[in-house]
Write an enzyme that holds these catalytic residues in place. Structure first.
Site, PDB file in Angstrom:
ATOM      1  N   ARG A 101       0.820  -1.240   0.000  1.00  0.00           N
ATOM      2  CA  ARG A 101       0.000   0.000   0.000  1.00  0.00           C
ATOM      3  C   ARG A 101       0.841   1.271   0.000  1.00  0.00           C
ATOM      4  NH1 ARG A 101      -3.144  -3.179   3.499  1.00  0.00           N
ATOM      5  NH2 ARG A 101      -5.039  -3.858   2.459  1.00  0.00           N
ATOM      6  N   LYS A 123       2.975  12.163 -10.477  1.00  0.00           N
ATOM      7  CA  LYS A 123       2.319  11.165 -11.336  1.00  0.00           C
ATOM      8  C   LYS A 123       3.232   9.963 -11.486  1.00  0.00           C
ATOM      9  CE  LYS A 123      -0.445  14.124 -14.391  1.00  0.00           C
ATOM     10  NZ  LYS A 123      -0.628  14.530 -15.800  1.00  0.00           N
ATOM     11  N   GLU A 165      10.579  20.613 -23.262  1.00  0.00           N
ATOM     12  CA  GLU A 165       9.695  20.831 -22.101  1.00  0.00           C
ATOM     13  C   GLU A 165      10.122  22.092 -21.335  1.00  0.00           C
ATOM     14  OE1 GLU A 165       6.955  19.179 -21.611  1.00  0.00           O
ATOM     15  OE2 GLU A 165       7.198  17.142 -22.409  1.00  0.00           O
ATOM     16  N   LYS A 211       7.352  24.004 -12.905  1.00  0.00           N
ATOM     17  CA  LYS A 211       6.489  22.818 -12.802  1.00  0.00           C
ATOM     18  C   LYS A 211       6.012  22.626 -11.361  1.00  0.00           C
ATOM     19  CE  LYS A 211       5.345  18.186 -13.492  1.00  0.00           C
ATOM     20  NZ  LYS A 211       5.392  16.951 -14.203  1.00  0.00           N
ATOM     21  N   GLU A 221      -4.678  17.787 -11.089  1.00  0.00           N
ATOM     22  CA  GLU A 221      -5.025  18.211 -12.450  1.00  0.00           C
ATOM     23  C   GLU A 221      -6.520  18.421 -12.656  1.00  0.00           C
ATOM     24  OE1 GLU A 221      -2.418  16.566 -15.527  1.00  0.00           O
ATOM     25  OE2 GLU A 221      -4.159  16.497 -16.842  1.00  0.00           O
ATOM     26  N   ARG A 225      -3.312  22.950 -13.585  1.00  0.00           N
ATOM     27  CA  ARG A 225      -2.251  22.063 -14.075  1.00  0.00           C
ATOM     28  C   ARG A 225      -2.359  21.798 -15.579  1.00  0.00           C
ATOM     29  NH1 ARG A 225       0.123  16.830 -10.765  1.00  0.00           N
ATOM     30  NH2 ARG A 225       1.602  16.156 -12.353  1.00  0.00           N
ATOM     31  N   ASN A 229      -0.192  21.154 -20.280  1.00  0.00           N
ATOM     32  CA  ASN A 229      -0.495  20.409 -21.511  1.00  0.00           C
ATOM     33  C   ASN A 229      -0.261  21.241 -22.761  1.00  0.00           C
ATOM     34  OD1 ASN A 229      -1.272  18.090 -20.200  1.00  0.00           O
ATOM     35  ND2 ASN A 229      -3.385  18.789 -19.961  1.00  0.00           N
ATOM     36  N   HIS A 232       0.772  19.797 -26.098  1.00  0.00           N
ATOM     37  CA  HIS A 232       0.588  18.345 -26.010  1.00  0.00           C
ATOM     38  C   HIS A 232      -0.647  17.830 -26.748  1.00  0.00           C
ATOM     39  CE1 HIS A 232       3.828  18.623 -23.193  1.00  0.00           C
ATOM     40  NE2 HIS A 232       3.820  17.334 -22.951  1.00  0.00           N
ATOM     41  N   HIS A 236       0.800  15.034 -28.734  1.00  0.00           N
ATOM     42  CA  HIS A 236       0.419  13.632 -28.516  1.00  0.00           C
ATOM     43  C   HIS A 236      -0.125  12.996 -29.785  1.00  0.00           C
ATOM     44  CE1 HIS A 236       0.041  13.923 -23.870  1.00  0.00           C
ATOM     45  NE2 HIS A 236       1.196  13.385 -24.224  1.00  0.00           N
ATOM     46  N   HIS A 258       9.039  11.987 -27.703  1.00  0.00           N
ATOM     47  CA  HIS A 258       8.152  12.865 -26.929  1.00  0.00           C
ATOM     48  C   HIS A 258       8.482  14.362 -27.012  1.00  0.00           C
ATOM     49  CE1 HIS A 258       5.047  14.010 -24.150  1.00  0.00           C
ATOM     50  NE2 HIS A 258       5.935  14.694 -23.463  1.00  0.00           N
TER      51      HIS A 258
HETATM   52  N1  LIG Z   1       5.187  11.450 -14.475  1.00  0.00           N
HETATM   53  C1  LIG Z   1       5.173  12.516 -15.242  1.00  0.00           C
HETATM   54  O1  LIG Z   1       4.655  13.571 -14.876  1.00  0.00           O
HETATM   55  C2  LIG Z   1       5.813  12.447 -16.592  1.00  0.00           C
HETATM   56  C3  LIG Z   1       6.022  13.625 -17.322  1.00  0.00           C
HETATM   57  C4  LIG Z   1       6.678  13.538 -18.542  1.00  0.00           C
HETATM   58  C5  LIG Z   1       7.079  12.308 -19.030  1.00  0.00           C
HETATM   59  N2  LIG Z   1       6.844  11.181 -18.296  1.00  0.00           N
HETATM   60  C6  LIG Z   1       7.300   9.864 -18.768  1.00  0.00           C
HETATM   61  O2  LIG Z   1       8.719   9.902 -18.869  1.00  0.00           O
HETATM   62  C7  LIG Z   1       9.137   8.954 -19.861  1.00  0.00           C
HETATM   63  C8  LIG Z   1      10.152   9.597 -20.762  1.00  0.00           C
HETATM   64  O3  LIG Z   1      11.258   9.995 -19.965  1.00  0.00           O
HETATM   65  P1  LIG Z   1      12.727  10.104 -20.562  1.00  0.00           P
HETATM   66  O4  LIG Z   1      12.686  10.936 -21.780  1.00  0.00           O
HETATM   67  O5  LIG Z   1      13.594  10.487 -19.441  1.00  0.00           O
HETATM   68  O6  LIG Z   1      12.978   8.618 -21.099  1.00  0.00           O
HETATM   69  P2  LIG Z   1      13.849   7.383 -20.560  1.00  0.00           P
HETATM   70  O7  LIG Z   1      13.730   7.213 -19.109  1.00  0.00           O
HETATM   71  O8  LIG Z   1      13.447   6.228 -21.413  1.00  0.00           O
HETATM   72  O9  LIG Z   1      15.348   7.831 -20.906  1.00  0.00           O
HETATM   73  C9  LIG Z   1      15.746   8.042 -22.239  1.00  0.00           C
HETATM   74  C10 LIG Z   1      17.021   7.272 -22.558  1.00  0.00           C
HETATM   75  O10 LIG Z   1      18.137   7.890 -21.902  1.00  0.00           O
HETATM   76  C11 LIG Z   1      18.877   6.913 -21.170  1.00  0.00           C
HETATM   77  N3  LIG Z   1      19.515   7.620 -20.069  1.00  0.00           N
HETATM   78  C12 LIG Z   1      18.930   8.105 -18.951  1.00  0.00           C
HETATM   79  N4  LIG Z   1      19.796   8.839 -18.263  1.00  0.00           N
HETATM   80  C13 LIG Z   1      20.979   8.790 -18.911  1.00  0.00           C
HETATM   81  C14 LIG Z   1      22.252   9.379 -18.687  1.00  0.00           C
HETATM   82  N5  LIG Z   1      22.462  10.208 -17.670  1.00  0.00           N
HETATM   83  N6  LIG Z   1      23.239   9.117 -19.580  1.00  0.00           N
HETATM   84  C15 LIG Z   1      22.998   8.333 -20.660  1.00  0.00           C
HETATM   85  N7  LIG Z   1      21.804   7.781 -20.942  1.00  0.00           N
HETATM   86  C16 LIG Z   1      20.811   8.011 -20.070  1.00  0.00           C
HETATM   87  C17 LIG Z   1      17.843   5.894 -20.786  1.00  0.00           C
HETATM   88  O11 LIG Z   1      18.442   4.669 -20.464  1.00  0.00           O
HETATM   89  C18 LIG Z   1      17.021   5.824 -22.068  1.00  0.00           C
HETATM   90  O12 LIG Z   1      17.664   5.029 -23.009  1.00  0.00           O
HETATM   91  C19 LIG Z   1       7.887   8.508 -20.578  1.00  0.00           C
HETATM   92  O13 LIG Z   1       7.547   7.225 -20.126  1.00  0.00           O
HETATM   93  C20 LIG Z   1       6.834   9.511 -20.148  1.00  0.00           C
HETATM   94  O14 LIG Z   1       5.535   8.963 -20.136  1.00  0.00           O
HETATM   95  C21 LIG Z   1       6.230  11.242 -17.097  1.00  0.00           C
HETATM   96 ZN   LIG Z   2       5.478  16.264 -22.164  1.00  0.00          ZN
END
Ligand SMILES: NC(=O)c1ccc[n+]([C@@H]2O[C@H](COP(=O)([O-])OP(=O)(O)OC[C@H]3O[C@@H](n4cnc5c(N)ncnc54)[C@H](O)[C@@H]3O)[C@@H](O)[C@H]2O)c1
Ligand SMILES: [Zn+2]
Length: 356
Positions: A101, A123, A165, A211, A221, A225, A229, A232, A236, A258
């Protein structure tokens, strides 16, 4: 709570008796764990590494985390450190939010996108049945620790993805930060200097703070919030259209999607803002310039415009009438939520984007 990574010890010291777990992906295990290990020092921890990539953000990986915790008899006092990009912070956050939990977790973002966006705001979640982030919770980490040094090993496309972003945060909240980012973009610095400048100019911290401010006023949201978007609705739609294409032409885009899609989405939505909410045309020119200089054009052809509009109608952000819901700008720092536009309006903005 946002802190520098050097606060890790004091945060862990406040969590006595805690068994420590660290979750990484295969890349962050290689590039980032050695740095974190120096900060952790002599505190023992259990390490679980998941294969890098969005395809790992699934239920099987959550089960792997749960199984690992059970195997090591993790109690409710356990603490999980998520060391990675948004894939790891979303996945680890969800696993922690649901194990017994909910156990405490600390996010240590290692991508620019995760630093400015994914790792804060509470999130958590996974992709399920091909739908992004469809299963998840709102659960804040006990702390998010920022260490810009991690960005040194990040691939350039990932850096640009996060920068998109940052541009979004500046556009919705701060003319001052927008000017700072425009200057950074114009300078064409080599990656190391660019990463350095992100911190030395305060741009990184300011973006994170924007943020945090928005989220703290509307954690679930229901209103404000939605300004996050911006870009987006179109972004998206472009992203999911790319994901549904399997031709080799889109392979690169699939991997870099993204932030790039959000950037293209913002170009279309600033266009809409110029036409419908009085945003100065200069903003559109500046953003278009950044797009052409750094991100290139979206690889969609004109025929896909209908498909993109269809996807906007299917977006989960829509109201009960299923009309695409936009956040637009009156000006930089003056966003306006819940804007509903006609197909003709959207089509005109896409026409602009694809004409570049
Ligand atoms: N929770 C939220 O509010 C929120 C907001 C935006 C995005 N997201 C989510 O975040 C994800 C995308 O995040 P991301 O772009 O960080 O992708 P990711 O975590 O897949 O990282 C991108 C790539 O970079 C590599 N990497 C990470 N750090 C590194 C470093 N320091 N050196 C070398 N390589 C490195 C990872 O292994 C991966 O191959 C999506 O799943 C998206 O849905 C969530
Ligand atoms: Zn985004």
């Amino acid at each position: 709570m946002l802190h520098d990574l050097k606060h890790l010890h004091s945060i862990l010291a406040d969590l006595p008796k805690a068994q420590l777990f660290v979750l990484t992906d295969s890349h962050t295990a290689e590039y980032c764990l050695p740095i974190l290990a120096d900060f952790i020092g002599k505190i023992p921890y259990h390490l679980l590494t998941i294969e890098a990539g969005e395809q790992s953000k699934n239920l099987a990986s959550v089960q792997a985390v749960w199984d690992f915790m059970l195997k090591h008899r993790a109690t409710r006092e356990a603490v999980l450190i998520n060391l990675g990009g948004g894939m790891i912070t979303d996945l680890g956050g969800f696993a922690a939010a649901t194990y017994m939990r909910g156990i405490r977790f600390v996010n240590i973002p290692t991508t620019l996108l995760a630093m400015v966006d994914a790792s804060s705001g509470g999130k958590t979640g996974i992709d399920y049945q091909g739908i992004k982030n469809v299963i998840g919770t709102f659960t804040p980490p006990v702390a998010t620790l920022i260490h810009p040094e991690f960005l040194r090993t990040l691939p350039a496309t990932e850096l640009l993805s996060g920068f998109a972003e940052m541009l979004k945060h500046a556009l919705i909240a701060s003319p001052k930060e927008w000017i700072k980012l425009l200057q950074l973009a114009q300078e064409e610095l080599p990656q190391e200097q660019f990463v350095e400048a992100l911190s030395s100019t305060g741009a990184l911290q300011a973006s994170i703070q924007i943020k945090e401010n928005v989220v703290s006023q509307d954690p679930h949201e229901v209103g404000l919030r939605k300004i996050l978007n911006f870009g987006h609705t179109v972004g998206h739609a472009i992203e999911s259209t790319m994901l549904h294409h399997t031709t080799p032409r889109y392979t690169m885009l699939h991997q870099t999607s993204h932030g790039y899609c959000v950037l293209w989405g913002m170009v279309a939505e600033v266009y809409l803002s110029v036409v419908h909410t009085g945003c100065p045309r200069e903003v559109l020119q500046q953003l278009t310039q950044i797009m052409l200089q750094w991100y290139g054009k979206p690889q969609c052809d004109c025929k896909q415009r209908d498909q993109l509009i269809q996807r906007m109608y299917q977006d989960k952000k829509n109201n009960a009438n299923q009309t695409p819901n936009f956040t637009l700008l009156r000006n930089i720092g003056e966003p306006i939520i819940n804007q509903y536009l006609t197909e003709e309006d959207i089509n005109e903005a896409l026409e602009y984007l694809f004409s570049l």
